[in-house]
Design an enzyme around this catalytic site. Structure first.
Site, PDB file in Angstrom:
ATOM      1  N   SER A 157       3.858  -3.889  -3.090  1.00  0.00           N
ATOM      2  CA  SER A 157       3.164  -2.751  -2.498  1.00  0.00           C
ATOM      3  C   SER A 157       3.705  -2.512  -1.094  1.00  0.00           C
ATOM      4  O   SER A 157       4.405  -3.348  -0.522  1.00  0.00           O
ATOM      5  CB  SER A 157       1.670  -3.014  -2.429  1.00  0.00           C
ATOM      6  OG  SER A 157       1.400  -3.913  -1.370  1.00  0.00           O
ATOM      7  N   LYS A 158       3.323  -1.379  -0.560  1.00  0.00           N
ATOM      8  CA  LYS A 158       3.753  -1.023   0.788  1.00  0.00           C
ATOM      9  C   LYS A 158       3.258  -2.078   1.781  1.00  0.00           C
ATOM     10  O   LYS A 158       3.951  -2.449   2.714  1.00  0.00           O
ATOM     11  CB  LYS A 158       3.177   0.349   1.120  1.00  0.00           C
ATOM     12  CG  LYS A 158       3.610   0.826   2.460  1.00  0.00           C
ATOM     13  CD  LYS A 158       3.100   2.190   2.767  1.00  0.00           C
ATOM     14  CE  LYS A 158       3.344   2.426   4.242  1.00  0.00           C
ATOM     15  NZ  LYS A 158       2.325   3.136   4.916  1.00  0.00           N
ATOM     16  N   ARG A 159       2.064  -2.555   1.521  1.00  0.00           N
ATOM     17  CA  ARG A 159       1.481  -3.534   2.445  1.00  0.00           C
ATOM     18  C   ARG A 159       2.274  -4.843   2.494  1.00  0.00           C
ATOM     19  O   ARG A 159       2.337  -5.495   3.517  1.00  0.00           O
ATOM     20  CB  ARG A 159       0.018  -3.811   2.085  1.00  0.00           C
ATOM     21  CG  ARG A 159      -0.942  -2.953   2.905  1.00  0.00           C
ATOM     22  CD  ARG A 159      -2.303  -2.927   2.303  1.00  0.00           C
ATOM     23  NE  ARG A 159      -2.250  -2.311   0.993  1.00  0.00           N
ATOM     24  CZ  ARG A 159      -2.767  -2.820  -0.099  1.00  0.00           C
ATOM     25  NH1 ARG A 159      -3.397  -3.948  -0.064  1.00  0.00           N
ATOM     26  NH2 ARG A 159      -2.667  -2.191  -1.253  1.00  0.00           N
TER      27      ARG A 159
END
Ligand code: GLU
Length: 507
Positions: free
Chosen positions: A264-266
């Site tokens: 994910s982006k996180r």
């Protein structure tokens, strides 16, 4: 493959393209090129609520940077255009009507509140509400399967909101083929009657996607695994229209570097690597997300890494040019299971590519960095510097750190190294060394090396006693390439000045 291969990348412009999206585009591109086919870009922007204005340009720029441009798409070879679904919007209604006429679809007038109430009712009984054969004609739902033709027409004329739903056939087993996953069996009774069209005149993803794939003569649909649940419906839609379906290949997810689950982006923010090809500025929040390009990655290294993230050539080979990837790529070797992303391996790829780049190219990239550090230098000199330091670099932006001493005298000396290497006897040795250096007529690498090494040998002291303080004097720390190369590059005068500076500074 005898048929005419046409594949498409069909992103929704809802934000920047994640590296998983780039991989989908890449596999489409490789497959198309391998089979002398066409790679189409289609912008699936029917969901206006999620539309982000700068996303389409971002996608186009990203494909461009990755060197995997589309053959047909918005503004390019518009043979089957337009390629933005919002510009094709008038075309879908007739297809919804065709399905209605054939009995493959029905009008549904249920209100969101009505459906919500039914959902809650089911939940209370521990069941899940699915809008399908179970209940579609049982009277609790308001649709053209229970209403008369006149009633339906009245509602439409009165401007009541409706959707067109697909009438999933009952009691059938679908045998689906996926190029990556093989045969998949699905009981149609488990499917819900998906919405195909809304009274606002907009198709849903499913209808628009199938109609466009058909009209654009797509031969292979290569897309992310998140669309696998749509495969039964899509297959049924092809049947309903009486169209030949393309072949399907669903790509597994890219997984986090550590732990489980989708990248994910996180994860990128947390672990310090980009998840987007290019830097992206969120128009609403102003938040900036890092990009591989801006972080200093070569696009060919990034593409090489991505190609192997979910596909393997069946050999040990890891470094592939784009041409080699095209040659070697095969859907049969795309992995069924998720591929773990490794930021370190990505750096490794960049390092490998950096070593392969010509010194001219690297020099061109380094010159502006030098300039931003206030250094003007001649290109031949910079190129020689590049040849001496590049093997230690992962990124071009490492060059300055690795080479600044070629361009400027050290202003400080590594404290730990000085303490260890700069002994009481060192200044006298260094003074003597200056004299030796002054005596070297032709200051070539070989001459300097012969004379200095000869002098050290004659003194019967360890090489380190001279070479380490000398390195400290010239570089400021115990790093850098061969000292005689450095001396040769900076010249006799600067060498002497730096040694004298070190004596003055370190005692
Ligand atoms: N618009 C879909 C997406 O955003 C396309 C899925 C497909 O390729 O069918 O990924």
């Amino acid at each position: 493959m005898s048929e005419n291969v046409r594949v498409r990348f069909a992103p929704s412009p809802t934000g920047p393209l994640h590296m998983g999206g780039v991989r989908t585009a890449l596999y489409n591109y490789l497959f198309a090129k391998k089979h002398n086919g066409t790679f189409v870009l289609r912008i699936e922007d029917t969901d206006q609520t999620r539309y982000v204005a700068n996303a389409e340009q971002y996608i186009i720029d990203a494909l461009e940077w990755c060197n995997i441009p589309f053959d047909e798409g918005p503004g390019k070879n518009e043979k089957f255009g337009p390629y933005r679904q919002s510009e094709r919007k008038d075309l879908y209604k007739q297809y919804a009507e065709e399905l209605l006429a054939k009995g493959w679809a029905y009008y549904a007038f249920d209100t969101p509140e009505g459906l919500d109430a039914l959902r809650k009712e089911h939940e209370a009984e521990g069941k899940t509400f699915i809008y399908n054969w179970h209940n579609r004609a049982k009277g609790k739902l308001v649709n053209s399967l229970v209403l008369s033709e006149e009633e339906v027409q009245e509602k439409i004329n009165a401007g009541e909101k409706y959707v067109v739903r697909f009438k999933t056939p009952q009691d059938e087993t679908l045998i689906l083929q996926d190029e990556v996953r093989g045969t998949i069996k699905i009981d149609t009774n488990t499917l819900d009657d998906k919405v195909l069209f809304k009274s606002d005149g907009m198709p849903t993803y499913h209808l628009a996607n199938i109609v466009d794939d058909h009209l654009m003569q797509i031969s292979h649909v290569i897309r992310g695994e998140e669309w696998l649940p749509s495969l039964p419906l899509h297959t049924l839609l092809y049947q309903a229209f009486g169209w030949e379906a393309p072949k399907f290949a669903h790509l597994s997810l890219i997984l986090k570097p550590v732990g489980k689950g989708k990248l994910s982006k996180r994860d990128g923010d947390k672990l310090g690597f980009p998840v987007f090809p290019l830097e992206y500025t969120n128009e609403k929040t102003g938040d900036v997300s890092r990009g591989y390009k801006e972080d200093g990655y070569f696009s060919d290294a990034f593409i090489n890494m991505l190609a192997l993230l979910g596909w393997n050539p069946g050999t040990e080979q890891e470094l592939f040019s784009l041409e080699e990837l095209i040659e070697a790529f095969d859907l049969a070797r795309v992995s069924k299971s998720g591929a773990k992303f490794s930021p370190d391996k990505t750096k490794w790829f960049n390092q490998q590519y950096l070593q392969q780049k010509s010194e001219e190219e690297l020099t061109d990239l380094f010159l502006p960095i030098l300039e931003s550090n206030g250094v003007t230098s001649n290109t031949d000199f910079v190129q020689k510097v590049v040849s001496l330091i590049k093997e230690r670099a992962v990124f071009v932006q490492d060059f300055w750190e690795l080479s600044n001493f070629f361009f400027q005298d050290p202003t400080e000396y590594d404290a730990k190294a000085s303490k260890k290497q700069w002994k009481e006897t060192t200044p006298a040795l260094m003074e003597e060394l200056v004299t030796i250096i002054e005596g070297i007529e032709d200051f070539s690498v070989e001459n300097a090396q012969n004379d200095i090494k000869g002098w050290i040998t004659s003194k019967e002291i360890g090489f380190g006693k001279v070479m380490q303080p000398l390195r400290l004097s010239l570089v400021g720390k115990l790093a850098g390439p061969d000292l005689f190369e450095i001396m040769n590059m900076i010249g006799k005068e600067a060498t002497i000045t730096r040694i004298k500076n070190a004596i003055a500074n370190l005692g």
